[in-house]
Motif scaffolding. Structure first.
Motif, PDB file in Angstrom:
ATOM      1  N   GLU A   1      -5.443  -5.950   3.197  1.00 57.90           N
ATOM      2  CA  GLU A   1      -6.281  -5.232   4.131  1.00 57.90           C
ATOM      3  C   GLU A   1      -6.795  -6.018   5.504  1.00 57.90           C
TER       4      GLU A   1
ATOM      5  N   GLY B   1       0.958  -1.280  -0.052  1.00 51.28           N
ATOM      6  CA  GLY B   1       0.052   0.043   0.197  1.00 51.28           C
ATOM      7  C   GLY B   1       0.874   1.193  -0.093  1.00 51.28           C
TER       8      GLY B   1
ATOM      9  N   ALA C   1       0.469   5.981   0.424  1.00 50.69           N
ATOM     10  CA  ALA C   1      -0.365   7.122   0.907  1.00 50.69           C
ATOM     11  C   ALA C   1       0.434   8.306  -0.020  1.00 50.69           C
TER      12      ALA C   1
ATOM     13  N   GLY D   1      -2.513   0.240   6.351  1.00 48.57           N
ATOM     14  CA  GLY D   1      -2.900   1.508   6.383  1.00 48.57           C
ATOM     15  C   GLY D   1      -2.418   2.112   7.556  1.00 48.57           C
ATOM     16  N   SER D   2      -2.695   1.751   8.643  1.00 47.95           N
ATOM     17  CA  SER D   2      -2.264   2.377   9.910  1.00 47.95           C
ATOM     18  C   SER D   2      -0.784   2.561   9.784  1.00 47.95           C
TER      19      SER D   2
ATOM     20  N   CYS E   1      -7.213  13.150   1.720  1.00 52.87           N
ATOM     21  CA  CYS E   1      -7.498  11.728   1.716  1.00 52.87           C
ATOM     22  C   CYS E   1      -8.441  11.337   2.940  1.00 52.87           C
TER      23      CYS E   1
ATOM     24  N   TRP F   1      -8.153   8.303  10.075  1.00 54.99           N
ATOM     25  CA  TRP F   1      -6.896   7.807  10.872  1.00 54.99           C
ATOM     26  C   TRP F   1      -6.607   8.993  11.884  1.00 54.99           C
TER      27      TRP F   1
ATOM     28  N   THR G   1      -4.746   7.407  -0.441  1.00 56.87           N
ATOM     29  CA  THR G   1      -4.212   6.176   0.056  1.00 56.87           C
ATOM     30  C   THR G   1      -4.874   4.999  -0.492  1.00 56.87           C
ATOM     31  N   GLU G   2      -4.073   3.896  -0.555  1.00 53.91           N
ATOM     32  CA  GLU G   2      -4.598   2.755  -1.337  1.00 53.91           C
ATOM     33  C   GLU G   2      -3.738   1.379  -0.431  1.00 53.91           C
ATOM     34  N   VAL G   3      -4.451   0.489  -0.283  1.00 56.95           N
ATOM     35  CA  VAL G   3      -3.873  -0.566   0.380  1.00 56.95           C
ATOM     36  C   VAL G   3      -4.544  -1.692  -0.433  1.00 56.95           C
TER      37      VAL G   3
ATOM     38  N   PHE H   1      -9.294   8.301   4.145  1.00 51.81           N
ATOM     39  CA  PHE H   1      -8.268   7.268   5.129  1.00 51.81           C
ATOM     40  C   PHE H   1      -7.494   8.340   6.038  1.00 51.81           C
TER      41      PHE H   1
END
Length: 95
Positions: free
Chosen positions: A48, A25, A27, A53-54, A76, A82, A41-43, A78
């Protein structure tokens, strides 16, 4: 679960996460003066729910914090969400 490794890919203006050497992933961001604007952001679906992502969000925001005087514009969804869940990063958000 394998460990998530993060890095800052300046050439592509993004923070990346890798799992077992594979891109899991990222960002993307653009720099606007003293602001770092997180745009997307892409995972990968296969990663997943594994903290990818975190890990990306934390790495990117920690890097911005280390750059004195920089702030974040979380365009974004996400990254914005977050930060909402991690208020210790709210001070980075540009007013």
């Amino acid at each position: 679960m394998s460990e998530v490794q993060t890095n800052h890919n300046r050439d592509q203006q993004r923070y990346e996460a890798h799992v077992d050497g594979e891109l899991a992933g990222f960002a993307e961001y653009v720099v606007d003066g003293d602001r770092v604007v997180f745009t997307h952001t892409e995972v990968d679906d296969r990663f997943e729910g594994q903290g990818v992502g975190s890990a990306i969000a934390r790495a990117g925001l920690d890097d911005v914090r280390a750059q004195d005087g920089r702030s974040v514009v979380p365009r974004c969804e996400f990254i914005r969400g977050w930060i909402d869940k991690h208020p210790e990063y709210a001070d980075l958000v540009a007013s």
